[in-house]
Write an enzyme that holds these catalytic residues in place. Sequence first.
Site, PDB file in Angstrom:
ATOM      1  CB  CYS A   1      12.017   5.511  -9.814  1.00 30.15           C
ATOM      2  SG  CYS A   1      10.509   4.894  -9.097  1.00 30.15           S
TER       3      CYS A   1
ATOM      4  CE1 TYR B   1       4.780   9.035  -1.474  1.00 31.28           C
ATOM      5  CE2 TYR B   1       6.052   7.303  -0.409  1.00 31.28           C
ATOM      6  CZ  TYR B   1       5.570   8.602  -0.426  1.00 31.28           C
ATOM      7  OH  TYR B   1       5.854   9.446   0.602  1.00 31.28           O
TER       8      TYR B   1
ATOM      9  CB  ALA C   1      -0.922  -0.017   1.216  1.00 28.30           C
TER      10      ALA C   1
END
Length: 481
Positions: free
Chosen positions: A284, A20, A18
Amino acid sequence: MEAAQVFRKVEKIVCVGAGYVGGPTCAMIAHKCPNITVTVVDMNTEKIAEWNSDKLPIYEPGLDEIVFAARNKNLFFSSDIPKAIREADLIFISVNTPTKMYGRGKGMAPDLKYVESVSRTIAEHAIGPKIVVEKSTVPVRAAESIGCILREAQKHNPDLKFQVLSNPEFLAEGTAMRDLANPDRVLIGGENSVEGLEAVSQLVRVYEHWVPRERIITTNTWSSELSKLVANAFLAQRISSINAISAVCEATGADVGEVAHAVGCDSRIGPKFLQASVGFGGSCFQKDVLSLVYLCESLNLPQVAEYWQSVIDVNNWQRRRFANKIIAELFNTVTDKKIAIFGFAFKKNTGDTRESSAIYVAQHLMEEHAKLSIYDPKVSKQQMFNDLKNVTSSQDVDRLVTFETDPYEAARDAHAIVILTEWDEFLTLDYNRIHETMKHPSAIFDGRLILDQKHLQNIGFRTFAIGSASEQEYNLFGSSI
Ligand code: UDX
Ligand code: ADP
């Protein structure tokens, strides 16, 4: 005769993780597909409680409205992972895959322990056919490992059937809801077999609720996994390219904003992701570029690895270059000088600080014994404390850093303001008022190129912006480190 369908029409989706990615993605699916029940589960029970409360655990423009409208209708947040898995037709794996900080591949390879653990949980609790979808960014052929674990369970229970798909998420934080509602493309990779194609078409049907079919790309599994890494690597590479050019601009009198505009007007290049900055952050880019570097090294492609590694090297260099510039311009010493840091999140419109350049610029300044007072409209004091403690020590943070809830207070008695996140509210602050309360001469270092240098100079500030040679002299930023 057509083969019987293995997978039911998708009516129940479960998302494990749960965070981003999982939270916003599932909120959008629930919003766009009222006929599908979506349950988001997480092993972190506190996080699930927050998802069920009035204050969601992540800040994302537009998210609250969608969650509050769909919650407990067709969107549920739960800690009962086994039950959710039993009931699901389709399971998203949206857990974190941080860079490994130990053992083989340390500092480079993504850590797949959470993905593997979810795969084992699915294998343990699944009944009947399930489509398992990796949404987390993973190295190429990770689907094979998930499949291997699931096939083992299948051996003991012939009622079980699994197909593993790759469906990477391309949302960017801060614009996640917009990106999800109107994606450039949705990418789905699957096995080229009857069951594989059937699973792919089931997931295509989910997205077809709101995404035009021509924007849904289907590929083989490995292309899908690799495309996610490559997309992030290309975006990161553009930022490192323009940041490298920012140093040339500072030394020559060219302006990086003007150069980016001129270059980006070429339709073959395009204008996006050419904003020079103090370096890219976020969960990322660095992780995925390092994962690509690691993959290339593993494949014995050292030249390719080296090429992508340079994207990371330039990013780290840019952060240090900016910190060194601050020190140099504050008369080569920041010891005991108060410096106000405006912005700590890795970009505006998010409270996320993962790999934020602010952490590293602050670290460099703390190493020089600067006294920092930090203001960010969305990042909690605790979060900033933890981030800084991890790169220095608790004692150093206690000794050198204060956290402010008001930018005017942060700047009071400071020698300089350093802009590290491009929050819109920094554009409309009363810099006359700020200047009056600061130590003089007062400086502003704009790591995001958002402020009007001329206006600030008229007030009396000394100004320095990434990629623009100041009016005062050329070659200000030019010294190499
Ligand atoms: C990125 C990708 O954009 C997204 O597709 C992927 O799914 C996840 O990684 P995100 O990290 O959330 O998304 O934000 P992004 O907008 O890409 O910004 C990343 C970093 O690059 C930020 O620190 C941002 O400030 C910086 N950036 C971005 C620049 O410095 N210059 C630019 O021109 C664009
Ligand atoms: P991302 O940015 O990729 O979404 P986050 O760290 O925000 O990453 O979220 C990942 C979530 O996955 C976390 O809330 C974490 O608790 C959850 N998670 C990790 N491993 C498991 C697991 N084995 N079972 C359930 N949830 C998990």
